[in-house]
Structures are given as C-alpha cells and as structure tokens.
Design a protein around this motif. Structure first.
Motif, PDB file in Angstrom:
ATOM      1  N   PRO A 274      35.839  52.786 124.317  1.00  9.92           N
ATOM      2  CA  PRO A 274      35.497  51.524 124.995  1.00  9.92           C
ATOM      3  C   PRO A 274      35.435  51.699 126.517  1.00  9.92           C
ATOM      4  CG  PRO A 274      37.804  51.526 124.350  1.00  9.92           C
ATOM      5  CD  PRO A 274      37.203  52.774 123.780  1.00  9.92           C
TER       6      PRO A 274
ATOM      7  N   GLU B  24      28.675  45.829 122.334  1.00 13.08           N
ATOM      8  CA  GLU B  24      29.831  45.064 122.820  1.00 13.08           C
ATOM      9  C   GLU B  24      29.437  43.904 123.737  1.00 13.08           C
ATOM     10  OE1 GLU B  24      30.408  49.119 124.982  1.00 13.08           O
ATOM     11  OE2 GLU B  24      29.169  48.337 123.357  1.00 13.08           O
TER      12      GLU B  24
ATOM     13  N   TYR C  68      36.331  50.004 117.821  1.00 12.67           N
ATOM     14  CA  TYR C  68      35.943  51.326 118.326  1.00 12.67           C
ATOM     15  C   TYR C  68      36.665  52.382 117.507  1.00 12.67           C
ATOM     16  CZ  TYR C  68      34.341  48.784 122.468  1.00 12.67           C
ATOM     17  OH  TYR C  68      33.700  47.918 123.319  1.00 12.67           O
TER      18      TYR C  68
ATOM     19  N   SER D 112      37.531  56.222 117.717  1.00  8.66           N
ATOM     20  CA  SER D 112      37.464  57.372 118.620  1.00  8.66           C
ATOM     21  C   SER D 112      37.201  58.632 117.817  1.00  8.66           C
ATOM     22  CB  SER D 112      38.767  57.528 119.395  1.00  8.66           C
ATOM     23  OG  SER D 112      39.125  56.289 119.941  1.00  8.66           O
TER      24      SER D 112
END
Length: 761
Positions: free
Chosen positions: A54, A103, A113, A115
């Motif tokens: 993000p 977003e 999100y 990762s």
C-alpha cells in the motif's frame, strides 16, 4: 435498517450515529457514544486483493484511499486525515482521471493488500491441553471427540499434547518406540527456563550464554522442538494410541474433597512450551476442562467440599478468597500469550463451574474461542469442536497474528475497544484521556480472529464549539480508517484497509439529521457491551438505573411531545424500537445475573463482545416465529400472548433454540397423528420448525442448545423467561388457550407508560 445493512455489506461497519454530533457537548447530549461495531475480516465476495504494497502518507501513515484528494498533473495526493501532500512513486506515473488504481475507486472503500513473498514459514500449531480429573463416562466422550478432531487436522499443522490432573504430563510425541512423558508438580508454577532445563532442550546444543531462547532461529535445535510438536500426518498414530490408553487421573479423591486439578499450571506450561518452540506463529492452545481448578496457581476453590464455589453474591461482597489471585495469574498468562502471539481456546464442559470467569481475560485478550456445555457428550461441544477444523460445515476462517490500527480526523479521539483484543500501548494524539475497555492506544494486537470477530470502538468528539464561519464551509466530514494486518489461513500476510467518511452536524436544527442517521440496532449492541463492561469494573454500579437514565434522556431529547403531557409523546420510526431493545436488555442474561453462575455470565458476555450486530441483537431481544395451520410461518411478538394451544413457536435466543408445542399440538403428537397418512399436513407442520432450527444451528458458532418442549412442561421455562409478561398471575385479561407468567416483573406496556411520563418532564 436496510441502508445500514447495506453499509455493513460494503465495509463490515455499523455505527450507532451515521450522522455524527459535531461538538463535545452535542455528543454527550446524545447519550449513546459515537461508536462503531467493525468486523475486521468479514468476507466480501467482490473485494479486490491487490498484489502490491500500500501507499502510505509520510506523516500519519494512513493508506491512500478514495477520500484522498489527487492532483493528476502534479502527481500528488493529499491525505484526508492530516492534509499532508505526498508524491506518487514512479510506478504510479501513468495515473490519470481515466486510469485510476483500484484503491482510488469510490466503491472500494474496503480493500486488501497481499504482500508478495511474505508467507509465514511456520504451519498452524495446535496444542491440546486435556483435563483427566473427570469421571470415566466423560473421559470416553472426550476421547472420542478428540480422536475425531485429530483426524480433521490439516496434514501440515504441528500438534502437541499435554494432559493434567493432580500432575501435568507433557507428552513427547517424537519418541515413538514407547510413550514418553515429562511430569510436573501441579501445585508449583514452572518458569520457562526451568521447563527447558528439565525437558532436556539443551542436550544436543548447549544453552547459549546470552540472548533469549525461543524458536529455531534463537538457538533451540529443531530436533528438540520436533520432540513435542510434530506434523499431524506424522503423529496421528502416536496421538491416537496415547488417547486410547489415557486413563482418568489415578490419584484417589477422598469422599469429602474435590478432585485435584491444576488447570493454571497446565496452561502456563503449554504457553511457555509454545513460547520456546514457535514464538510469533499462529499457535492455538485448545484447553478441554471438565471441572473447577483446585490446585496450584489459578485455583478457583479449595479441595474441601465444605467450601462452596464462588457465586455472584460472593464476588459482590468480595468474599471469594481465590478470585483476585486467580484473575491476576491469568492476566499475567494473557500478557505472555499476547507477547508470543498465541491464542487460548476454552472448551469448558461440566455441570459445575470450571473458572471461566477467571480465565475470561486470557481467552478474550488473545481472541480465543469459548464453548460452554454441560458434558463432553453434548452436541453443543461435539459439533462446535468439529467446526473449528471442518471448513465445509461452517467456515470460521480462523486467522492469526493480527494487528489492528486506527486513524481518524483530528477532532475525534479513541477511548478504546470493547472486544477480543489487547492494547499495544501505542500512545499518540489519537488517544483520549477517558479509557473504555482496551484504551490509551491506537493499535491493538489480535492474536486470533475469525470472519465473525467484531470489535466495538468507542470515540470521543473533542471539538468544543463550532465557529460560524465553519458552519458554511463545505468540509463537514469526519474520516476514519481501520487497518487490519493479519496472517490469512493460507499463511500469507494480508492488510485489510477500510476507509469511511461520515457527515457531522452541530447547532440548532441538527436534531433531525441526527435522528435520520441513528442505527437503533447498533446503538442497542453498543449499550449492551458498555453495560456489561461497567458491571465488571465498577463497584456499586447499578445497571438498571444506568440504562433507564440513558433511555429517559434519549427519549426527552429525540422524542416529539408537549411538556408534561405523556399522551402527546411519540418517537420517530428511527427510534421506535430502541425502548423495546432496552426493555429486553434490562431483563437479559447480561444484566440479570440472578440464576446464572459467574461462569455462565462470563461466557454470555464473551460471546456478546465478539459477535456482529445482527447476532448480538438476537441475544438481547430473541426472535420468535409462529407456525400454525391457519397461516404460513410468521414472526410473532415476543409476548406471552403469542402462546396458543394450536401453535408451534420457534424461539431463537442465540445460545438456546426452543421449539415449543402448544397443548393441543402436543396431545396430537403424543397420539401419533403425524404418522398417519391422512394427517400429512400435521406431519409437515411439526417438521417445519425443525428444519428452520437446523438451518440456524448450521450457521452458528458455538453451536446453540436445542430444546424441544410442550406447553405446561418443565422445559417451557426456556421460552417463558424470554417473553414480555403482558399477562401474569395478577393481571385481569387472559387469552383462552394461552398462558400466564408467574412473575412480578413489569410488562413492556407498563415500562413504556413510565418512560413516557418521565421523558416529558
């Protein structure tokens, strides 16, 4: 309620006030605090999961969201919380009005999100802690339930086993030639260092002179960890053979004494063992307890049967000798588990109390599951345990290692959270001086969380007054952002971001706006959590008086009436059911502790503190459905008038589901009419509530208790206790074929009369 349900369907949030009082004074006049009930990992079918990290504000660390102001030409975005200007990084270079990243889409106020490359290497860990100080029959039930559960474990999960009674036995599953256990004295607390020393953790690799000893990275050899925690696929045979040979605790119990049971020591050893072997992983301790703890730290009663187990009266009078010591012990255990990131799940199955009231702090702060039943043979226990491991029955979506953070506009502060989490003590400008629940922080640890876990956030409005100029200004929005960082059950780390905006109003004429944004269901749930919390921490607190005062204040502020004229009183539809919720809340098991043990009360409150609004409303005000030959199944008023001889009623009070047959229906059933082919319609009438009850049971965790009873039967009390006593033994009107309730409680009509009289003064 439809629009509030829609907001919940989009973001998993219900707020008591969807239009927010803009100043401190207005907020305190509103009685119900500005609050939100949020379900952090509620499943949404069409929520995007983004495969990149993000974008965060450089100043307040909030995440880019649809409320950010974007300058496409300069490639800059302005944070709605702190107004910091942030540059977009190079990989956002192609951003424009027509080409937005997900977003910034207005409909994606909740987004996740994922990762890349951050999956945890440690599989899920289950440590079974099993009470053996129980009778043979219970032992048999428990063994069969456990062997079933072990068969359902994911193959890669790691499993450990500890059994306890007078002594604590830690089973070494990796030693498969003969069963091997390490035995500890139940009356003594064992430190982590002593534990590692006595269990030969340093035979292969000597103990390092400095540093912490925890996990393979920190100097423990993986061979020594594998002795106690084995993959389920490798140790299923060993586990089942230990369970087959498991006997009830062999120590003799004198006739005038309780069995000796060292619950606290066993849980402490389990926590220390997991802390040494798998710190920071999503490990769960599953504790199966069949009676009161009588030995060692955390004991709730002495072994002498002449000493009764503490009651609510004893707790009120402060005459429960073991209570404070036990709570203190479990608070320390909770702190240790939260630090390690581990969860304590409690399955308490006994006719007597086992100490749920003392254990509550450790289960709640780690986000554990709790199930309370009368026996290990009861469907409430067996079906609930199966659901923990079988996603196809009801997917609980157990996740772990969560951290929950919050960000909001500068005129709002956070007083705290009521719910299953522990404060991370992250102090800052967001923290209010008033603390409710887990407070004075803007970040919380959630060691365990599932798809239903719901937190109740309590806010404080800090603006003193509104200058005239700002009344005309367009920026009358408050912003909130909830961030939940957690380990998905696939093992990968996810970040769920929910960003909300709500309009605030202040000054004359704002009452209509406040009424339009009032969510009475959410408000009732917030009041229920608040009153439960206050009853636990405030001495001399009078819950009925507090609720009544709150309701009278609300009605005199938001009702329509002429002064001193009760007959002129009316409430907007937005408020009309709120008094009814308060009436049932006053009579509910959260407030009325008479007739419930401290364990039961603690259990009810723990479930209330973790469930979403819809489920909590059913706990406060149960739903009632009526079945008859005359009409299709229809909702009935929660009133004694709903009972009729030729009706079947289905009551759902969340913890118990009651199918109640009117007297005529019961007579026909006993005569066997439903088995005769010409009475097909009667058989269908009997079956309909059973099918509906099964559908409810399928959706619930813990599984509710099913009670099937007849009018005037002994079990009918489960229904009568929840009904509004509009016709009692001393009232004039009785319905033919109906029922009366033997109570001195006031009915809802009398309650409403008093409320109207007091509100208009």
């Amino acid at each position: 309620m439809a629009e509030f349900m829609e907001l919940e369907g989009q973001d998993g949030v219900r707020m008591a006030w969807n239009v927010i009082p803009g100043t401190k004074q207005e907020a305190s006049n509103c009685v119900v605090p500005v609050s939100a009930v949020y379900t952090p990992i509620k499943p949404f079918p069409n929520m995007p999961v983004l495969p990149y990290a993000p974008l965060r504000c450089r100043n307040c660390r909030s995440v880019l969201n649809p409320f950010s102001i974007v300058d496409f030409a300069a490639k800059i975005w302005i944070c709605p919380f702190c107004f910091q200007r942030n540059h977009f990084p190079p990989h956002y270079a192609s951003i424009s009005d027509e080409n937005l990243p997900a977003e910034l889409f207005p409909q994606y106020t909740t987004i996740e999100y994922q990762s890349p490359g951050e999956a945890s290497s440690i599989p899920p860990v289950f440590m079974f802690v099993v009470d053996t100080s129980i009778i043979e029959e219970e032992m048999a039930f428990l063994k069969s339930a456990l062997s079933q559960a072990i068969g359902l474990l994911p193959d890669n999960s790691l499993v450990g086993l500890i059994t306890f009674g007078t002594l604590v036995h830690v089973h070494e599953l990796g030693f498969n030639t003969i069963p091997k256990t390490y035995v500890f004295k139940g009356s003594k607390d064992v430190s982590k260092e002593q534990l590692l020393e006595q269990m030969n953790f340093f035979l292969i690799k000597p103990k390092p002179p400095t540093g912490v000893i925890a996990g393979a990275r920190d100097g423990l050899s993986s061979e020594s960890i594998a002795r106690f925690l084995l993959p389920a696929s490798d140790c299923e045979f060993a586990l089942n053979s230990i369970l087959e040979e498991l006997q009830k605790d062999p120590w003799p119990t004198p006739v005038d004494q309780r069995a000796s049971r060292c619950t606290g020591t066993a849980l402490s050893i389990a926590a220390s063992l997991l802390g040494a072997c798998v710190p920071g992983s999503g490990a769960r301790i599953l504790a199966f307890i069949g009676g009161p703890s009588t030995e060692g730290p955390g004991a709730i009663v002495s072994k002498n049967l002449s000493e009764p187990i503490r009651s609510h009266k004893d707790l009120d009078k402060d005459s429960a000798p073991h209570y404070h010591k036990a709570v203190k012990f479990y608070e320390a255990l909770a702190k240790q588990l939260v630090h390690q990131g581990h969860v304590l799940d409690l399955f308490a199955c006994a006719l007597d109390q086992v100490g749920v009231a003392e254990l509550k702090v450790a289960v709640e702060r780690t986000g554990g599951l709790v199930v309370l039943a009368e026996s290990f043979g009861h469907s409430v226990f067996k079906d609930s345990l199966r659901r923990v491991f079988r996603p196809e029955d009801k997917d609980l979506g157990l996740s772990s290692n969560g951290i929950f953070e919050i960000n909001c506009s500068k005129d709002i502060k956070v007083q705290g959270i009521l719910g299953p989490c522990a404060s991370l003590e992250k102090k800052g400008p967001l923290c209010s001086d008033t603390i409710v629940g887990q407070g004075s922080t803007s970040a919380w640890k959630m060691c365990g969380l599932d798809q239903a876990t719901s937190l109740c956030l309590i806010f404080e409005i800090v603006k003193k007054e509104i200058p005239d100029a700002t009344l005309q200004s367009s920026n009358n929005q408050f912003y909130f952002q909830f961030l939940t960082y957690y380990q998905h059950r696939t093992g990968e780390m996810r970040l769920r971001v929910t960003s909300l905006s709500r309009r605030w109003v202040a000054g004359p004429g704002s009452i209509q706006d406040l009424i339009a944004g009032f969510d009475q269901e959410a408000a009732a749930v917030v009041m229920a959590r608040l009153v439960s919390f206050k009853m636990e921490i405030e001495a001399e607190f009078d819950p009925i008086r507090w609720l009544d005062k709150a309701l009278i204040h609300m009605c005199s502020r938001f009702g329509d009436y002429q002064k001193d004229s009760p007959s002129s009183f009316s409430l907007s539809p937005r408020f009309s059911i709120f008094p009814q919720f308060m009436f049932h809340l006053r009579r509910s098991q959260f407030v009325q502790v008479f007739n419930n043990s401290p364990d039961e009360t603690a259990y009810f409150r723990m479930i209330l503190n973790r469930e979403n609004v819809a489920n909590s409303v059913v706990m406060i005000q149960p739903s009632l459905i009526s079945y008859s030959f005359q009409s299709a199944p229809e909702p009935a008023l929660l009133d004694v008038a709903a009972i009729a001889a030729d009706r079947i009623l289905l009551l759902d009070s969340y913890f118990t589901i009651v199918i109640f047959h009117g007297s005529t229906i019961a007579q026909w059933r006993k005569a066997g009419y439903h088995n005769q082919p010409e009475h097909q319609a009667f058989a269908q009438l009997l079956q309909a509530p059973r099918d509906d009850a099964d559908a409810i049971i399928k959706e619930r965790f813990p599984v509710p208790r099913l009670v099937i009873c007849d009018q005037h039967g002994s079990q009918a009390r489960f229904l009568l206790a929840k009904l509004n006593p509009s016709s009692t033994y001393n009232s004039d009107s009785h319905h033919p074929g109906g029922d009366i309730i033997f109570t001195d409680d006031v009915s809802f009509e009398v309650f409403l009369d008093h409320l109207q009289r007091l509100a208009v003064q």
